[in-house]
Motif scaffolding. Structure first.
Motif, PDB file in Angstrom:
ATOM      1  N   HIS A   1     -15.884 -67.232  20.216  1.00 20.08           N
ATOM      2  CA  HIS A   1     -14.382 -68.367  19.854  1.00 20.08           C
ATOM      3  C   HIS A   1     -13.515 -67.637  21.009  1.00 20.08           C
ATOM      4  O   HIS A   1     -12.371 -67.369  20.441  1.00 20.08           O
TER       5      HIS A   1
ATOM      6  N   SER B   1     -20.058 -69.797  22.609  1.00 21.45           N
ATOM      7  CA  SER B   1     -20.515 -71.366  22.330  1.00 21.45           C
ATOM      8  C   SER B   1     -21.315 -71.851  23.674  1.00 21.45           C
ATOM      9  O   SER B   1     -22.030 -72.851  23.357  1.00 21.45           O
TER      10      SER B   1
ATOM     11  N   ASN C   1     -18.826 -74.520  14.282  1.00 27.17           N
ATOM     12  CA  ASN C   1     -17.924 -73.389  14.376  1.00 27.17           C
ATOM     13  C   ASN C   1     -17.777 -72.266  13.382  1.00 27.17           C
ATOM     14  O   ASN C   1     -17.089 -72.123  12.491  1.00 27.17           O
TER      15      ASN C   1
ATOM     16  N   ARG D   1     -24.625 -73.898  22.363  1.00 30.45           N
ATOM     17  CA  ARG D   1     -24.354 -75.382  22.341  1.00 30.45           C
ATOM     18  C   ARG D   1     -25.710 -75.941  23.261  1.00 30.45           C
ATOM     19  O   ARG D   1     -26.087 -77.131  22.817  1.00 30.45           O
TER      20      ARG D   1
ATOM     21  N   ASN E   1     -22.695 -77.173  18.015  1.00 33.79           N
ATOM     22  CA  ASN E   1     -21.467 -76.271  18.205  1.00 33.79           C
ATOM     23  C   ASN E   1     -20.838 -76.058  17.045  1.00 33.79           C
ATOM     24  O   ASN E   1     -19.706 -76.388  16.851  1.00 33.79           O
TER      25      ASN E   1
END
Length: 242
Positions: A146, A174, A186, A178, A184
């Motif tokens: 993140h 990510s 969170n 992905r 993706n």
């Protein structure tokens, strides 16, 4: 002139940079600021795009902070980092420091991070810690989970203290999951680790989280290479095509 002269220059400016973490580049002449900016520009951030991911050396970073918004006064409390070389975390090549903070910490920050006012009131100044961190990182790309959190703080303090934009490439984990997992989510770091059979320990400690992120990065480097992405450029192009 390469990265080592840049670090040497920042160390020479130690007294002026350390005068006040609120003083920006006070005490630095316009010529000195221009010189530092030029050295930052010489970081070879493009080279990382074409290095095979399994050979790409990176620094994996985590910050513990007083909040989420550096532009609203939140500050860095600790910096932790560990190097990944040739696809393997090198635990012996790690960096950790608390950062001086003289305010009162929110109860929830103390509970989450384990950091209290006594621990940070006599810690090194932010300028000292950043110079040491940039010396440790060299010109390696920076990886974070993140990563907007780390990116926002580093950009903010680089300009505030050194009047120089942050030039290091910052890569979010990510980007890899992905592609590898085609999602993706969170999710917090510990959930991604558990999903990949990585033992979670020392959570919410900057160095502990950096090591967890490094293990996650190494895992997903192998996954995305199996999907046909050999380099960081391939990763970016695959994401852009989605």
């Amino acid at each position: 002139m390469g990265f080592e002269p840049f670090i040497h220059f920042m160390r020479e400016m130690h007294g002026k940079l350390n005068a006040s973490i609120f003083g920006g580049a006070q005490g630095m002449s316009s010529q000195q600021i221009a010189y530092l900016r030029q050295l930052q520009r010489e970081l070879d951030v493009e080279r990382a795009l074409n290095v095979p991911l399994c050979e790409l050396d990176v620094v994996v970073l985590d910050l513990e902070t007083t909040g989420f918004f550096p532009n609203k006064g939140d500050e860095i409390l600790s910096i932790g980092a560990v190097k990944v070389e040739k696809g393997e975390m090198i635990e012996a090549k790690s960096f950790y420091s608390l950062v001086r903070y003289e305010g009162t910490l929110k109860k929830e920050i103390k509970e989450i991070t384990g950091i209290n006012e006594e621990m940070v009131k006599n810690a090194p100044s932010l300028s000292d810690v950043l110079i040491d961190f940039f010396s440790f990182a060299g010109d390696m790309p920076i990886v974070a989970h993140h990563a907007n959190h780390e990116k926002n703080f580093l950009q903010h303090v680089s300009w505030k203290l050194f009047r120089s934009p942050l030039k290091h490439r910052i890569i979010d984990t990510s980007f890899l999951y992905r592609i590898a997992d085609k999602k993706n989510d969170n999710k917090p770091l510990e959930e991604w680790c558990l999903d990949n059979n990585i033992v979670v320990e020392n959570r919410h400690h900057a160095l502990g989280d950096a090591k967890l992120t490094a293990k996650l990065w190494c895992t997903y480097v192998k996954k995305v290479q199996k999907s046909g992405c050999e380099t960081l450029r391939d990763v970016y192009e695959r994401i852009a095509a989605k």
